[in-house]
Design an enzyme around this catalytic site. Structure first.
Site, PDB file in Angstrom:
ATOM      1  N   GLU A 155       0.853  -1.191   0.000  1.00  0.00           N
ATOM      2  CA  GLU A 155       0.000   0.000   0.000  1.00  0.00           C
ATOM      3  C   GLU A 155       0.885   1.235   0.000  1.00  0.00           C
ATOM      4  O   GLU A 155       1.626   1.459   0.969  1.00  0.00           O
ATOM      5  CB  GLU A 155      -0.886   0.012   1.262  1.00  0.00           C
ATOM      6  N   ASP A 201      -6.840   2.925  -3.018  1.00  0.00           N
ATOM      7  CA  ASP A 201      -6.933   2.470  -1.619  1.00  0.00           C
ATOM      8  C   ASP A 201      -8.399   2.240  -1.241  1.00  0.00           C
ATOM      9  O   ASP A 201      -8.739   1.279  -0.543  1.00  0.00           O
ATOM     10  CB  ASP A 201      -6.258   3.461  -0.656  1.00  0.00           C
ATOM     11  N   LEU A 202      -9.272   3.116  -1.766  1.00  0.00           N
ATOM     12  CA  LEU A 202     -10.696   2.998  -1.432  1.00  0.00           C
ATOM     13  C   LEU A 202     -11.315   1.790  -2.138  1.00  0.00           C
ATOM     14  O   LEU A 202     -12.221   1.143  -1.611  1.00  0.00           O
ATOM     15  CB  LEU A 202     -11.425   4.298  -1.781  1.00  0.00           C
TER      16      LEU A 202
END
Ligand SMILES: Nc1ncnc2c1ncn2[C@@H]1O[C@H](COP(=O)(O)OP(=O)(O)O)[C@@H](O)[C@H]1O
Ligand SMILES: CC(C)(COP(=O)(O)O)[C@@H](O)C(=O)NCCC(=O)O
Ligand SMILES: [K+]
EC number: 2.7.1.33
Length: 255
Positions: free
Chosen positions: A6, A109-110
């Site tokens: 991430e 990321d969402l």
């Protein structure tokens, strides 16, 4: 074993999965100046630190909201492991139905948070991601992503208070005994932590009202554990929601 990465605005997280379970998650600071070689060195050291046998890593997936770091980190992984990571973006199979003006604009990321939430929790669902920014994703009964709300993150507000005033100090972000601060430090702790808690409680009310149905309330991101104790609503804390989403997306795209 899978390496899930991430790239956030403040931190880069390297997660190692053995099957469905996360063995390790290691964090390094996001630094736009570092090169692919430097990220390869960091990753090399992290894998050593956790005694990961590099030969057992067979795949990798990256989710990035910092475009200029995506290529250097993909290159670092390739140099070190000989693996070409899958980069989460338009065209990657996620199974997520996104109903916003331009789905390509949605932070990946969402997307990963939403995929993990759908796999693990009842819908409808609100996902509060308390990272650099605080983002709230809204998923309806069928798991369609209807939209997002984004505001300044807790750390950003803390930095703002400190840098834009003459008298407010750097503070340790811990929960004060009471929301009524009796000195400057407590007053700032109250505003930052009770303030963020009131915001997410209030947004949970407003968004469920707009949805017209009660929703599962999930919270993730590095500030979640600091803020949740001051919340009135019950949020489920999911430490590694995003990494879990990456693992699921990687599986969906494996040939
Ligand atoms: N354990 C921690 N305690 C307090 N702050 C932290 C901790 N870990 C990270 N942070 C801070 O949290 C912020 C965002 O972290 P993170 O959730 O990883 O968001 P992002 O995905 O935006 O990088 C950064 O300002 C980082 O310095
Ligand atoms: C909202 C975000 C800045 C959150 O980033 P983070 O706090 O995880 O670093 C990120 O998801 C982003 O850049 N999104 C793009 C815009 C959008 O999702 O609509
Ligand atoms: K966020």
């Amino acid at each position: 074993m899978l390496l899930a990465v991430e790239i956030g605005n403040s931190q880069i997280t390297f997660g190692i999965y053995e099957g469905c379970s996360l063995s390790y998650a290691a964090h390094v600071v996001t630094d736009h100046r570092l090169t692919a070689d430097q990220y390869a060195i960091s990753l090399h050291q992290i894998l050593d630190l956790y005694h990961v046998n590099r030969a057992l890593l067979s795949g990798s997936i990256i989710c990035s909201v910092v475009p200029e770091l995506t290529a250097p980190i993909a290159e670092a992984i390739h140099k070190l492991l000989g693996i070409q990571p899958l980069i989460l973006g338009p065209g990657v199979r996620t199974g997520l139905n996104i109903r916003i003006d331009n789905p390509a604009q949605l932070g990946s990321d969402l997307v990963a948070d939403a995929v993990a939430a759908i796999a693990q929790f009842p819908m409808p669902c609100l996902i509060f991601d308390l990272g650099t920014a605080t983002s709230i994703s809204v998923l309806n009964q069928t798991g369609t992503l209807l939209g997002v709300s984004i505001c300044a993150g807790v750390g950003m507000m803390q930095e703002g208070l400190c840098s834009r005033t003459a008298l407010l100090p750097h503070i340790d972000l811990t929960m004060p005994d009471s929301p009524i601060g009796r000195n400057t430090v407590q007053a700032m702790q109250s505003g930052l932590l009770y303030g963020a808690a009131a915001m997410i409680d209030g947004m949970a009310d407003r968004l469920t009202e707009t949805l017209g149905a009660p929703a599962t309330l999930l919270a993730t991101g590095c500030y979640a554990q600091k803020v949740l104790p001051a919340c009135k609503r019950a949020f489920l804390f999911c430490d590694h929601l995003l990494l879990d989403g990456l693992r699921i997306i990687y599986e969906k795209n494996k040939k």
